[in-house]
Design an enzyme around this catalytic site. Structure first.
Site, PDB file in Angstrom:
ATOM      1  N   LYS A 141      37.626   0.820  92.192  1.00 25.21           N
ATOM      2  CA  LYS A 141      37.445   0.218  90.735  1.00 25.21           C
ATOM      3  C   LYS A 141      35.975  -0.090  90.545  1.00 25.21           C
ATOM      4  CE  LYS A 141      39.536  -3.028  87.482  1.00 25.21           C
ATOM      5  NZ  LYS A 141      40.463  -4.113  87.202  1.00 25.21           N
TER       6      LYS A 141
ATOM      7  N   SER B  56      44.183  -3.323  83.681  1.00 25.53           N
ATOM      8  CA  SER B  56      42.958  -2.655  83.618  1.00 25.53           C
ATOM      9  C   SER B  56      42.666  -1.928  84.797  1.00 25.53           C
ATOM     10  CB  SER B  56      41.545  -3.650  83.579  1.00 25.53           C
ATOM     11  OG  SER B  56      41.410  -4.524  84.542  1.00 25.53           O
TER      12      SER B  56
ATOM     13  N   SER C  42      46.392  -6.934  86.256  1.00 23.00           N
ATOM     14  CA  SER C  42      45.617  -5.684  86.290  1.00 23.00           C
ATOM     15  C   SER C  42      45.649  -4.682  87.544  1.00 23.00           C
ATOM     16  CB  SER C  42      44.062  -5.823  86.115  1.00 23.00           C
ATOM     17  OG  SER C  42      43.894  -5.886  84.669  1.00 23.00           O
TER      18      SER C  42
HETATM   19  N1  GLN Z   1      45.473  -7.301  80.728  1.00 26.94           N
HETATM   20  C1  GLN Z   1      44.955  -8.663  81.153  1.00 26.94           C
HETATM   21  C2  GLN Z   1      43.765  -8.858  80.180  1.00 26.94           C
HETATM   22  O1  GLN Z   1      43.497  -8.068  79.380  1.00 26.94           O
HETATM   23  C3  GLN Z   1      44.734  -8.814  82.643  1.00 26.94           C
HETATM   24  C4  GLN Z   1      43.535  -8.129  82.695  1.00 26.94           C
HETATM   25  C5  GLN Z   1      43.193  -8.354  84.306  1.00 26.94           C
HETATM   26  O2  GLN Z   1      43.893  -8.597  85.112  1.00 26.94           O
HETATM   27  N2  GLN Z   1      41.867  -8.016  84.660  1.00 26.94           N
HETATM   28  O3  GLN Z   1      43.170  -9.844  80.438  1.00 26.94           O
END
Ligand code: GLN
Length: 480
Positions: A78, A153, A177
C-alpha cells in the site's frame, strides 16, 4: 505461467522445489499486471527493474542455502508504507515525487525474509475513505464487477489480489481499511491487535487506531505473513513485547471446544438481506464444525461511528500538520511569507476529504469543544472496549458481517460522506477497542458479489481468529 490466485504457500513450494525461480515468478506477475491493470488500476506504480533485481537476489540467496516461506515471493505494498528508494505518495498530490528515505519496520522484516516488492497499491488519500475513489491519481475498480468499488482505503491491495495481480499485499486498517476491501473483493484481510505490528515507517493517519496487516488469498497465507511482520520494535513504543506465537500452528481442522458469540447489535436493520443470510449460513457452518454458538451484546456499538470520526479526525489533524511544504513533497511558493506558503501548499496539495477531516479534527480539539467532543469520545471508547472484554470473558471469538452491504457502485456514495462513513459501522469498533479482527470470504450473493465474515478476537487473540477463519474457509471450499 498462470499466477492468478497463486498463494504464498503454493509460490513458496514452487520456489523451494525448484519448479520455478523467483525471477520467473516475478516476471510472470509483472506480465499479469501489464495485461490487466489498465482496466483495474490497482497499482499506483510498479518498478519493474527494482522488482527483478530483488527477485534475482532472492534466487542467489536460495542458491547459497537461504530458505524462508517468503523468499522470492512477490508482494504489493500500500502506497503509504515506506520502502527505501521507492515513491510513497499516500495517493496525495502533496507527496507527489516524494521518495521514501528508509524502510518501514514491516518492510525491513519482509525484505530480510526475501520478499520481493513489486509495486505500490492505490488507496484513498492518506487512507481516508472506504472506496478508493479518494485517490488523487486514479480510481481502482473491483475486479469482481468493474462498475463497483473495491472498498477502501486499501482498495488497490484488495483489487490486486482479486485480479490475480498479487500473491499477497499489505494494507493498513484504522477503521476497517483492510477488512472492508477484503470483504468487497473476496479476499482475506486481517487487522492485528493494536501494537502487534510495528507502525514505524507507516505514514500516520490516526496513531491510536492504525495497524498494518496482511491481505491474502487464504487464511494460511495471512498467518505466514503475520509471522514475519509481528513483534516488538524499539522504533515504535506502542509495539507489544508479548512473544509471537507460531500462527500456522493455530490452523487446526475444526472448531470443537470453541465458543463463538453473535453480537446482536451487528444484525440490526440496515443490514443487507443477502449479507445477513450469508453470515447466518456461515454461523451454521461454524456450528457444524463443532463450535458452540452463543448470543452476546455489545451495547455501545451504536456510538462507534461517531466516536471513530471524532478520534480519527482529531489525530489526523495533528498528524497531517507535518505536510506543509517544508520537509515533504510538493511546495507552492506563491505566498509572501512562510505562513502563506504553508496555506497555499496545503490548499493545493490536499483533496476535499482530507481537508474535511483536518477541519473536523481541529474543531473537536479546540478549546470549548474539546470536553464536549474529544474527551467524551474517549470515554465512550472505553465503554466500547468494556463491552468487548465482557463478551470475551465467555467467548473465544465473535462472528459478524464485515460490512452492512456488498460492494457498492462507483459514485454511489461519493456525494454523501455520512453514507460513506456508515460502511465502517462493523469494523471501526475493533480499532477503537484495539482488538484483532479477520475478514474471510463468506457465501456470495445471488449476483456473485463477495461477502465478508468478520471474526473478532480479544487483544492478542490472533491464533483464535485464524483458527476459526481457516476452519470456515476449508469447509466452504469443500462445499463449493
Ligand atoms: N473508511 C474509514 C475512514 O475513512 C477507515 C479508513 C481506514 O481504516 N484507514 O476513515
Amino acid at each position: 505461467m498462470d499466477i492468478s490466485g497463486l498463494t504464498i504457500r503454493q509460490a513458496s513450494d514452487m520456489l523451494s522445489s525448484g519448479a520455478c525461480s523467483a525471477f520467473a515468478l516475478t516476471t510472470a506477475l509483472l506480465q499479469r499486471i501489464a495485461d490487466v491493470d489498465a482496466s483495474i488500476r490497482a497499482y499506483a506504480s510498479v518498478d519493474t527493474a527494482f522488482a527483478l533485481e530483488q527477485a534475482r537476489a532472492a534466487d542467489d540467496a536460495r542458491a547459497k542455502g537461504k530458505s524462508s516461506p517468503l523468499l522470492g515471493v512477490p508482494i504489493g505494498v500500500k502506497d503509504l508504507l515506506n520502502v527505501e528508494g521507492q515513491p510513497c505518495t499516500c495517493s496525495s498530490k502533496i507527496l507527489k515525487g516524494y521518495t521514501a528515505p528508509y524502510d518501514a519496520t514491516v518492510i525491513a522484516r519482509l525484505r530480510d525474509a526475501g520478499a520481493v516488492f513489486v509495486g505500490r497499491t492505490n488507496m484513498d488519500e492518506f487512507a481516508m475513505g472506504s472506496s478508493t475513489e479518494n485517490s488523487a491519481y486514479q480510481v481502482t475498480r473491483n475486479p469482481v464487477d468493474v462498475d463497483r468499488v473495491p472498498g477502501g482505503s486499501s482498495g488497490g491491495s484488495a483489487a490486486a489480489l482479486a485480479a490475480g495481480e498479487a500473491v499477497a499485499t499489505l494494507g493498513t486498517d484504522t477503521g476497517g481499511s483492510i477488512r472492508q476491501p477484503a470483504a468487497f473483493c473476496g479476499c482475506v484481510g486481517m487487522k492485528p491487535t493494536y501494537g502487534r505490528v510495528s507502525r514505524y515507517g507507516l505514514t500516520a493517519f490516526a496513531s491510536s487506531l492504525d495497524q498494518i496487516g496482511p491481505m491474502t488469498h487464504t487464511v494460511e497465507d495471512a498467518a505466514i505473513l503475520l509471522q514475519v511482520m509481528a513483534g516488538q520494535d524499539v522504533m515504535d513504543s506502542t509495539s507489544l513485547s508479548a512473544a509471537v506465537p507460531d500462527y500456522t500452528q493455530a490452523l487446526q481442522g475444526d472448531l470443537r471446544g470453541m465458543r463463538l458469540g453473535l453480537p446482536k447489535e451487528y444484525f440490526v436493520d440496515g443490514l443487507d438481506d443477502e449479507v445477513r443470510a450469508s453470515i447466518l449460513q456461515a454461523v451454521e457452518t461454524c456450528r457444524d464444525l463443532g463450535a458452540e454458538i452463543v448470543d452476546v451484546s455489545l451495547p455501545h456499538t451504536e456510538y462507534s461511528i461517531a466516536v471513530y470520526y471524532i478520534i480519527a479526525t482529531a489525530e489526523a489533524s495533528a498528524n497531517l500538520a507535518r505536510f506543509d511544504g517544508v520537509r515533504y513533497g510538493q511546495r507552492v511558493t506563491s505566498g509572501r511569507d512562510p505562513v502563506e506558503m504553508y496555506g497555499a501548499t496545503r490548499e493545493a496539495g490536499f483533496g476535499a476529504e482530507v481537508k474535511r477531516r483536518i477541519i473536523l479534527g481541529t474543531y473537536v480539539l479546540s478549546s470549548g469543544y474539546y470536553d464536549a467532543y474529544y474527551l467524551r469520545a474517549q470515554k465512550v471508547r472505553r465503554l466500547i472496549l468494556n463491552d468487548f472484554e465482557k463478551a470475551f470473558a465467555s467467548c473465544d471469538a465473535l462472528l459478524t458481517p464485515t460490512t452492512p452491504t456488498p460492494a457498492f457502485r462507483m459514485g454511489e456514495n461519493t456525494g454523501d460522506p455520512l453514507k460513506m462513513y456508515l460502511s465502517d459501522v462493523f469494523t471501526a469498533t475493533a480499532n477503537l477497542a484495539g482488538i484483532c479482527a479477520l475478514s474471510v470470504p463468506s457465501y456470495e450473493t445471488a449476483a456473485g458479489l463477495p461477502v465478508g465474515l468478520q471474526i473478532l478476537g480479544p487483544a492478542l487473540g490472533e491464533e483464535q481468529i485464524l483458527r476459526v477463519g481457516h476452519a470456515f474457509e476449508q469447509r466452504r471450499k469443500v462445499e463449493a
